[in-house]
Structure formats: C-alpha cells, structure tokens
Scaffold this active site. Structure first.
Site, PDB file in Angstrom:
ATOM      1  N   GLY A  85       0.888  -1.102  -0.219  1.00 42.94           N
ATOM      2  CA  GLY A  85       0.075  -0.027  -0.104  1.00 42.94           C
ATOM      3  C   GLY A  85       1.088   1.153   0.079  1.00 42.94           C
ATOM      4  N   PRO A 186      -7.084  -0.595  10.260  1.00 47.04           N
ATOM      5  CA  PRO A 186      -7.682   0.653   9.794  1.00 47.04           C
ATOM      6  C   PRO A 186      -8.783   0.600  11.671  1.00 47.04           C
ATOM      7  CG  PRO A 186      -8.811  -1.262   8.895  1.00 47.04           C
ATOM      8  CD  PRO A 186      -7.210  -1.121   9.476  1.00 47.04           C
ATOM      9  N   THR A 187      -9.990   1.712  11.451  1.00 46.41           N
ATOM     10  CA  THR A 187     -10.203   1.148  12.405  1.00 46.41           C
ATOM     11  C   THR A 187     -11.436   0.578  12.279  1.00 46.41           C
ATOM     12  OG1 THR A 187     -10.260   3.999  13.008  1.00 46.41           O
ATOM     13  CG2 THR A 187     -12.161   3.265  13.940  1.00 46.41           C
ATOM     14  N   PHE A 255       7.286   7.485   8.962  1.00 48.45           N
ATOM     15  CA  PHE A 255       6.257   9.068   9.437  1.00 48.45           C
ATOM     16  C   PHE A 255       6.102   9.787   7.952  1.00 48.45           C
ATOM     17  CE2 PHE A 255       8.570   8.456  13.099  1.00 48.45           C
ATOM     18  CZ  PHE A 255       7.637   8.267  14.317  1.00 48.45           C
ATOM     19  N   SER A 257       4.273  11.373   4.508  1.00 48.98           N
ATOM     20  CA  SER A 257       3.150  12.092   4.256  1.00 48.98           C
ATOM     21  C   SER A 257       3.095  11.410   3.043  1.00 48.98           C
ATOM     22  CB  SER A 257       3.315  13.189   4.364  1.00 48.98           C
ATOM     23  OG  SER A 257       3.572  13.611   5.968  1.00 48.98           O
ATOM     24  N   ALA A 361      -5.494  27.327   8.972  1.00 50.90           N
ATOM     25  CA  ALA A 361      -6.867  26.770   8.762  1.00 50.90           C
ATOM     26  C   ALA A 361      -7.216  26.049   7.751  1.00 50.90           C
ATOM     27  CB  ALA A 361      -7.214  27.910   9.519  1.00 50.90           C
ATOM     28  N   CYS A 369      -4.385   8.955   8.790  1.00 52.66           N
ATOM     29  CA  CYS A 369      -3.802   8.141   9.800  1.00 52.66           C
ATOM     30  C   CYS A 369      -4.436   9.360  10.972  1.00 52.66           C
ATOM     31  CB  CYS A 369      -2.217   8.923   9.625  1.00 52.66           C
ATOM     32  SG  CYS A 369      -1.379   7.711   8.478  1.00 52.66           S
ATOM     33  N   PHE A 370      -4.714  10.817  10.826  1.00 53.93           N
ATOM     34  CA  PHE A 370      -4.861  11.345  11.917  1.00 53.93           C
ATOM     35  C   PHE A 370      -5.747  11.095  12.786  1.00 53.93           C
ATOM     36  CE2 PHE A 370      -2.544  15.684  10.240  1.00 53.93           C
ATOM     37  CZ  PHE A 370      -1.194  14.589  10.391  1.00 53.93           C
TER      38      PHE A 370
HETATM   39  C1  UDX Z   1      -0.998   1.881   5.893  1.00 50.88           C
HETATM   40  C2  UDX Z   1      -0.278   1.008   7.701  1.00 50.88           C
HETATM   41  O1  UDX Z   1      -0.797  -0.159   7.462  1.00 50.88           O
HETATM   42  C3  UDX Z   1      -1.315   1.979   8.762  1.00 50.88           C
HETATM   43  O2  UDX Z   1      -1.398   1.194   9.792  1.00 50.88           O
HETATM   44  C4  UDX Z   1      -1.319   3.696   8.731  1.00 50.88           C
HETATM   45  O3  UDX Z   1      -1.711   4.228   9.271  1.00 50.88           O
HETATM   46  C5  UDX Z   1      -1.111   4.194   7.245  1.00 50.88           C
HETATM   47  O4  UDX Z   1      -0.713   3.159   6.586  1.00 50.88           O
HETATM   48  P1  UDX Z   1      -1.454   2.178   3.273  1.00 50.88           P
HETATM   49  O5  UDX Z   1      -0.524   1.407   3.871  1.00 50.88           O
HETATM   50  O6  UDX Z   1      -2.466   2.989   3.366  1.00 50.88           O
HETATM   51  O7  UDX Z   1      -1.540   1.824   5.101  1.00 50.88           O
HETATM   52  O8  UDX Z   1      -2.676   1.046   3.173  1.00 50.88           O
HETATM   53  P2  UDX Z   1      -3.570  -0.296   2.663  1.00 50.88           P
HETATM   54  O9  UDX Z   1      -2.983   0.871   1.238  1.00 50.88           O
HETATM   55  O10 UDX Z   1      -4.769  -0.487   2.685  1.00 50.88           O
HETATM   56  O11 UDX Z   1      -2.292  -1.099   2.069  1.00 50.88           O
HETATM   57  C6  UDX Z   1      -2.573  -2.260   2.711  1.00 50.88           C
HETATM   58  C7  UDX Z   1      -2.539  -3.397   1.936  1.00 50.88           C
HETATM   59  O12 UDX Z   1      -2.093  -4.875   2.898  1.00 50.88           O
HETATM   60  C8  UDX Z   1      -2.796  -3.813   1.213  1.00 50.88           C
HETATM   61  O13 UDX Z   1      -3.031  -3.518  -0.856  1.00 50.88           O
HETATM   62  C9  UDX Z   1      -3.975  -5.233   1.363  1.00 50.88           C
HETATM   63  O14 UDX Z   1      -4.081  -5.491   0.230  1.00 50.88           O
HETATM   64  C10 UDX Z   1      -2.727  -5.572   1.783  1.00 50.88           C
HETATM   65  N1  UDX Z   1      -2.855  -7.166   2.422  1.00 50.88           N
HETATM   66  C11 UDX Z   1      -3.882  -6.605   3.817  1.00 50.88           C
HETATM   67  C12 UDX Z   1      -2.173  -7.643   2.806  1.00 50.88           C
HETATM   68  O15 UDX Z   1      -2.205  -7.830   1.399  1.00 50.88           O
HETATM   69  N2  UDX Z   1      -2.388  -9.354   3.495  1.00 50.88           N
HETATM   70  C13 UDX Z   1      -3.805  -8.761   4.780  1.00 50.88           C
HETATM   71  O16 UDX Z   1      -3.483  -9.656   4.747  1.00 50.88           O
HETATM   72  C14 UDX Z   1      -3.971  -7.390   4.660  1.00 50.88           C
HETATM   73  C1  UDX Z   2       0.524  12.672   8.531  1.00 52.36           C
HETATM   74  C2  UDX Z   2       1.523  13.049   8.675  1.00 52.36           C
HETATM   75  O1  UDX Z   2       2.133  13.674   8.773  1.00 52.36           O
HETATM   76  C3  UDX Z   2       2.567  11.563   8.714  1.00 52.36           C
HETATM   77  O2  UDX Z   2       4.124  12.145   9.464  1.00 52.36           O
HETATM   78  C4  UDX Z   2       1.915  10.604   9.294  1.00 52.36           C
HETATM   79  O3  UDX Z   2       3.560   9.960   8.669  1.00 52.36           O
HETATM   80  C5  UDX Z   2       0.627   9.646   8.236  1.00 52.36           C
HETATM   81  O4  UDX Z   2      -0.480  11.631   8.332  1.00 52.36           O
HETATM   82  P1  UDX Z   2      -0.979  12.472   5.691  1.00 52.36           P
HETATM   83  O5  UDX Z   2      -1.538  12.131   6.814  1.00 52.36           O
HETATM   84  O6  UDX Z   2       0.010  11.609   4.567  1.00 52.36           O
HETATM   85  O7  UDX Z   2       0.675  12.282   6.851  1.00 52.36           O
HETATM   86  O8  UDX Z   2      -0.818  14.479   5.617  1.00 52.36           O
HETATM   87  P2  UDX Z   2      -0.871  15.676   6.120  1.00 52.36           P
HETATM   88  O9  UDX Z   2       0.437  16.317   5.217  1.00 52.36           O
HETATM   89  O10 UDX Z   2      -0.135  15.584   7.168  1.00 52.36           O
HETATM   90  O11 UDX Z   2      -1.751  16.348   6.523  1.00 52.36           O
HETATM   91  C6  UDX Z   2      -3.100  15.184   7.135  1.00 52.36           C
HETATM   92  C7  UDX Z   2      -3.873  16.172   7.088  1.00 52.36           C
HETATM   93  O12 UDX Z   2      -4.321  17.913   7.320  1.00 52.36           O
HETATM   94  C8  UDX Z   2      -4.562  16.727   5.309  1.00 52.36           C
HETATM   95  O13 UDX Z   2      -5.860  16.666   5.133  1.00 52.36           O
HETATM   96  C9  UDX Z   2      -4.052  18.446   5.116  1.00 52.36           C
HETATM   97  O14 UDX Z   2      -4.712  19.123   4.352  1.00 52.36           O
HETATM   98  C10 UDX Z   2      -4.460  18.595   7.104  1.00 52.36           C
HETATM   99  N1  UDX Z   2      -3.840  20.268   6.979  1.00 52.36           N
HETATM  100  C11 UDX Z   2      -2.168  20.148   7.383  1.00 52.36           C
HETATM  101  C12 UDX Z   2      -4.117  20.870   7.738  1.00 52.36           C
HETATM  102  O15 UDX Z   2      -5.479  21.085   7.790  1.00 52.36           O
HETATM  103  N2  UDX Z   2      -3.403  22.609   8.200  1.00 52.36           N
HETATM  104  C13 UDX Z   2      -1.959  22.153   8.446  1.00 52.36           C
HETATM  105  O16 UDX Z   2      -1.704  23.311   7.963  1.00 52.36           O
HETATM  106  C14 UDX Z   2      -1.375  21.236   7.164  1.00 52.36           C
END
Ligand code: UDX
Ligand code: UDX
Length: 651
Positions: A85, A186-187, A255, A257, A361, A369-370
């Site tokens: 992913g 996920p949640t 970490f 983004s 803002a 994530c957040f």
């Molecule tokens: C990641 C992290 O896993 C999550 O904990 C973090 O908070 C956000 O980013 P992400 O890489 O975005 O998640 O997830 P996703 O794009 O859904 O990719 C996970 C992949 O794992 C999927 O392609 C899914 O098919 C694969 N998967 C899941 C497996 O191959 N085997 C499984 O049993 C479950």
């Molecule tokens: C976040 C963390 O930054 C990263 O370190 C962690 O590993 C995964 O989660 P990401 O969710 O990819 O990364 O994006 P980020 O740039 O953090 O933005 C998150 C959300 O906050 C977005 O919707 C963005 O638009 C919003 N945001 C960010 C604001 O509304 N205001 C800001 O000043 C910054």
C-alpha cells in the site's frame, strides 16, 4: 542458509522476567481490552533515553544498536514486505534502492495491486516514486561518469534488479530474514470499540502467516500504525504457533506524508526503531538500523523502547492534528470578529516556540492517519482508565467535524437555505494536494451534508483522484438515495471548467496549487525527484555507490542537514534507466486517459483561469474557499463573491 545462533532462546533469558516489577493495575485494564496477558508485559527493562542503548537493570551488557558490528551478527539478505500500500510500497522501494545487495520482495494478496506495481502505471501517485521503482525493480545500465578532472572517468557498474512484487506471500516469508508488516490497520467498524479501536485482523493474519512459515530468528518489523503493546500481541501469536522459537519484534513507525513520501523517506527527520532490552532485540534493531544507515546518518536513527516506539507514532500524529484543530477553533472566532486567521497563523508561527508548520486553517484534517490514530489514542486512554485524557483528544476530532459542518452549513445558508434546482461545483476531492488518495477526505462529509438539500447536481473535479476511486468513496452515502449519476446528482468530470460552468457556487475542498490565483507556484511544490540526497552526495552516489554513502554517513562526523534541494533527475541517470516493461495490448490505463489516479503525468500546478470561470458561473458568482488558497482581492476584482474559512466575507 541463514542461521544466527545468537538468536536462540537462551540469550533472551538475559532479562530475568521473574524479577520484573509487577504490572501496574491500569495496565491490566488495557491488556484486557486488547487481549494481552498483563503479566507477560516486560515493563521493567525498557531503555530510558532515546539514542543511547541502555544496560538492563540486571546489568547485562547489551550490544550497541548503532554500531555496524552489532548488525554484522544478523546478516539480512532477503526482506519480505507484507502489504503493497501507501506505506509498504514506497518504503520497500527506498530500502531496496539504497541496499542493492539485499533482495526486497513486496507481497500483497491483491493481484491487481501487484500487477500495477510491476507495470508502467504504479498503483499510487507519489512524486519521485517512479524513478526509485524503475531503478530498484528494473535495474540500471552500466555508465561512464565524469571524474574529478576532464580526463578521468569512473565506470558505474550495471545494477541488477533487487525489488520484486509478488502475491506468493508464503513462499516469500519462508526465505525472508526480515518481515516488514505494512498491512492496513483501519478503525473497527463493529463490535467492541467500534469507531475508535484499531481493527487488527489484517495484522493478526499476517503474523499468523509469518508464525507458520518464517525461518527461526526472522525479524518482525511493525511498520503499520498499531496500538501500544501490539508487539506483545505479535509475540503471543508467534509463541502460540512456534513455542520456544525466538522471533525478535521491532517497531519502526513510518512518518511519511502522502504527496511527499519519497522525500520523507529519502531525508527522514528521524528513524525510530523500538526494540526490547534483550540481546536478540538489540541485534535485530542493529540489523534494521544498518539498512537505514545506507542513506540516513546514524545520528538520526533513534533506538528506543518498543512500547515508546509504538506510542510515539500515535503521539506525533495527535500533536500535529491538535495544532490543526487549535487553529481551526480560532478560525471560527475570526469569522465572528473580522480577524483574519491567516494573519494570526503567520504572526504566532513566527514565535520559534510555536513555529509555522501545521497552522493552516481550513476544512480540517483528512487522510488515513490522523482521525484513525486519535481515535485509537482515545480508546487506549479509556482502556487505561483515563477518561479525562480520552476526552481531551476526542475534542481534537470534535473540532475537526465542527469545521466541516460549519463550512457546508454556511454554503447552504448563503444559497438561501436551499440547493433545490442548483448546481454546486467542487474543485478538489483529495484530502490534501499532491496525492491521488481519495480515502478519508473531508470532501465526503461536505458532499453528504449538501446532498441532504437535494441539489440538482454536484460536479467534482480533482486532478489526481480517479473517477472510480471517488465514486467508491461516495458509495457509502448510497444507503438513503442514489448518489452518482445517472440516477443520482453527483458527477465526476475531467476538467475544472466543465465542473464550474453554469454552477451556482464553486467550492474549493483541496489545496491544489492549480486552484490558486495568487503568485505563481513556488519551487517547493514541484515534483520531488531522487536527485535529493544528504550531505552533498550526488544522485549517482545515492543510486549506485552504496559503499561511498556508508563512508559519508558513518566515518565522517555527522554534518548538519542541508535544506532540501529540489532538482530534476540528473540527466546522466536517464541514460542508465532501462526500458520499462511494455503494457499489455489491453492495458486499461493506456486506453483511458481519465484514469488519472494512476501514475499518469498530470499537470497539477498550472493555475486554472479564474477569469474564464467568472464568465461561466451563475450570478452572484459564489466561491467558497475551504482551504484558504485564493487571493481575495483578485477574486473580487473578477466579480466573484468570496467566502473563506476564518476570514471576513469579501464582496
Ligand atoms: C498504512 C498502514 O498500514 C497503516 O497502519 C497506517 O496507519 C496508514 O498507512 P496503507 O499502506 O495506506 O496503510 O494501507 P493500504 O494502502 O490499505 O495497504 C495495505 C495493503 O496490505 C493492501 O494492499 C492489502 O491488500 C494488503 N494486505 C492486507 C495484504 O496483503 N494481506 C493482508 O492480510 C491484509
Ligand atoms: C500524516 C503525518 O503528517 C505523517 O507524519 C504520518 O506518517 C501520516 O499522517 P498525511 O496524512 O499523509 O501525513 O498528510 P499531512 O500532510 O499530515 O496532512 C493531513 C491533513 O491535515 C490533510 O487533510 C491536510 O490538508 C490537513 N492539514 C495539514 C491542515 O488542514 N492544515 C495544516 O496546516 C496541515
């Protein structure tokens, strides 16, 4: 065959669990919530300071995690990354790029995703990712490089592929020395803790596969974001299937983004490695640290206790999200007082104790994530018997929802409390700019609220989110009525002018540079490439001369990081890239230029022509800027009526 006698059971007994202090009573509550046996938690032997390997309280000298010699006792030849992913794919690609001698295999049960990683059209859009994948996955040709003088040249040897993508999960686990667990967490949507607790099903499944098929001593690395104490859960699963066999468990939170994943991976602020205070734990951590040391100065690698490491990811995301909710709470006050939230963010951000980051803002935070991580933190706090802590962090989420509700409510109120017979144009669906990820976008909530008012149409344009992905996200709203055309009012269109034409209101929901009408786009928003490196190393160094990088980062005293320099891919590297595998004749991406969520070149920086749009929208030309990207005076000059979150109305 890989064997490390040092990873046998005996060395783990270096920490005598019989003398570990008893578990605090509040921990047992948490353990209950997560099915972790409280008495098995090794709370007594955690390192106390970041970056400094700690002797255990039993005075057993543990090996230095940051010393390359410690890593030499645990050779890593094959890495299996489970989950292709947003985290697994880019992370594995960058590790493979910098460690050409290690075979990195990314496995996923989703055949289509794996096929995409093997093709010319990667399944995710990340600036610079394609270059990294092409070098590591396809290899590179031999080339001549100019030396110190015009007459001296050096040859860069050809590079063999060392990054592979596969659905053969079991076979890959069987030969792996290290497994990176990057499956989705996920949640939970139902059952105990629904809406807040983390759904561990995918992680448990991956661990069971590892437990049943991995070699003894295989190092397990948590890359996915997980609740604190998941390491214990993993150890319990391993122990249940392979009693007596040591599988060191590490926490190495990501970490990165979205949109800057490659830059974040190439130039991380820090690499956190959490391990247990055992000999095998330290050796495993050293092996992982050594992989990163191929391109990250060791001074930026922070070995800490495994539980701290698990919790620090949740804490980091919670702190960042809290800043956004804090400034958004101020934005609501601004709108009622004619103060300007942009001016406030600028002035308070000049205080170095506050700093300028994450004070923008707007509609509030989205992304995968957040919200999820704060929900997990509130559940954790509650499980630990800390309802005040849970309520504190819950308020960050409440403020985030409030901002979206307020924005959508204001649009409806401004359009005379009715959307019947009206067309609303939406510019931007992604949760932030520079990503094609349509998941967890604030746009979904805004559209949900607008749909309640029965608009004639809602027309969405986003430069990178594909129509299919947006429709999949919107399908959760289908319960009560049809959403997407032809039966529903929502349509996804491939150009912004079609979206805005004849509309009663234009809503900006993503901060894409192309929606700005102010100064031209700055350089920092240009695509990042693999030409960015640490400490003066050239792109060629990064790609081909790992030993030289080792010299730069290990033997020399660490030099302060340079300001990231964004430069195009060095021309000589283009000559090294091998031809990509051709697409099959029936490749849907090639056939359909509208599938822009894939890695198709899309211009996201050339500003749209607002003057043209002003002639095609309906009077009185409402524009609602949910991301604070528009220059108000210029918009009013073109005849728009502008409403911006956190600012007084302009018309
Ligand atoms: C990641 C992290 O896993 C999550 O904990 C973090 O908070 C956000 O980013 P992400 O890489 O975005 O998640 O997830 P996703 O794009 O859904 O990719 C996970 C992949 O794992 C999927 O392609 C899914 O098919 C694969 N998967 C899941 C497996 O191959 N085997 C499984 O049993 C479950
Ligand atoms: C976040 C963390 O930054 C990263 O370190 C962690 O590993 C995964 O989660 P990401 O969710 O990819 O990364 O994006 P980020 O740039 O953090 O933005 C998150 C959300 O906050 C977005 O919707 C963005 O638009 C919003 N945001 C960010 C604001 O509304 N205001 C800001 O000043 C910054």
């Amino acid at each position: 065959m890989y064997q490390t006698p040092s990873l046998g059971r005996s060395d783990d007994s270096a920490v005598d669990s019989s003398s570990v202090p008893g578990t605090p009573s509040d921990m047992s509550m948490f353990a209950q919530a997560y099915s972790i046996p409280a008495d098995s938690m090794d709370m007594g032997a955690l390192p106390e300071r970041v970056g400094t390997p700690q002797p255990s309280r039993h005075h057993i000298a543990l090996p230095d995690i940051l010393h390359p010699e410690t890593a030499s006792s645990v050779p890593i030849r094959t890495i299996c990354c489970i989950g292709a992913g947003y985290v697994g794919g880019p992370t594995a690609a960058v590790i493979a790029l910098h460690n050409p001698h290690i075979r990195v295999v990314v496995v996923d049960r989703d055949q289509r995703r794996i096929d995409a990683w093997k093709s010319r059209h990667l399944p995710i859009h990340e600036p610079g990712l394609e270059d990294v994948v092409r070098i590591a996955r396809d290899g590179a040709a031999e080339t001549r490089r100019r030396g110190d003088s015009p007459t001296r040249h050096t040859m860069d040897a050809a590079r063999q592929p060392n990054l592979f993508f596969s659905t053969a999960c079991i076979e890959t686990i069987e030969v792996a020395d290290m497994c990176l667990i990057s499956v989705n967490t996920p949640t939970k949507t139902r059952g105990v803790g629904a809406g807040r607790a983390t759904d561990m099903a995918a992680l448990e499944g991956a661990c069971r596969d590892i437990a049943m098929h991995a070699k003894a001593g295989c190092i397990l690395v948590e890359k996915s974001t997980v609740p604190c104490k998941t390491g214990q859960l993993i150890k319990d699963i391993m122990e249940a299937h392979r009693p007596g066999v040591v599988f060191p468990v590490l926490s190495n939170p990501e970490f990165l983004s979205e949109g800057t994943a490659i830059r974040d991976l190439m130039q991380p602020d820090r690499v956190v490695i959490g391990c247990e205070s055992t000999i095998s734990g330290h050796r495993a951590a050293a092996a992982l640290a050594n992989l990163y040391a191929a391109w990250v100065p060791r001074s930026r690698i922070a070995p800490i206790g495994i539980w701290s490491s698990e919790l620090c990811k949740l804490a980091a995301n919670a702190m960042l999200a809290q800043r956004i909710s804090s400034i958004n709470s101020i934005s609501a006050i601004c709108e009622r007082t004619d103060a300007d939230v942009g001016e406030i963010a600028k002035s308070i951000g000049l205080d170095p104790r506050i700093g300028p980051q994450f004070l923008k803002a707007g509609l509030g935070f989205g992304g995968s994530c957040f919200r999820k991580d704060i929900a997990s933190l509130t559940y954790l706090a509650e499980s630990l018997g800390l309802p005040e802590v849970a309520a504190y962090w819950q308020q960050v989420l409440t403020m985030n929802d409030f901002q979206r509700d307020r924005f959508a409510g204001h649009v409806i109120a401004t359009l005379n409390n009715s959307l019947r017979g009206k067309k609303v144009a939406i510019l931007g669906y992604a949760f932030k700019k520079n990503t094609g990820d349509a998941r967890e976008s604030p746009a979904l909530d805004v559209i949900r609220i607008l749909l309640e008012e029965g608009p004639k149409s809602i027309t969405i344009y986003d430069p990178l989110c594909s129509e299919a992905d947006i429709k999949r996200e919107l399908s959760v709203l289908e319960r009560d009525y049809a959403v997407s055309m032809p039966d529903g009012p929502v349509e996804v269109v491939p150009d912004p002018y079609a979206a805005c034409g004849n509309s009663n209101a234009v809503l900006i929901l993503t901060d894409w540079d192309m929606f700005k009408n102010g100064k031209p786009v700055t350089q920092s928003s240009k695509p990042v490439t693999i030409a960015e490196t640490y400490d003066g190393a050239t792109p060629t160094d990064v790609l081909h001369l790992t030993p030289r990088i080792e010299r730069v980062t290990i033997n020399k005293p660490p030099t302060p990081p340079r300001t990231p320099k964004l430069s195009p891919l060095a021309p000589e590297l283009n000559t090294r890239l091998l031809p990509e595998p051709p697409c099959p004749a029936d490749c849907v991406v090639c056939r359909s230029s509208s599938s822009a969520g894939m890695s198709v070149e899309t211009d996201t920086t050339t500003p749209i022509d607002w003057a043209h749009i002003s002639k095609t929208v309906r009077e009185p030309r409402w524009v609602f800027d949910g991301r604070g990207v528009l220059d108000a005076r210029a918009m009013v000059g073109m005849g728009f009526r502008l409403e911006t979150l956190g600012r007084a109305s302009m018309y």
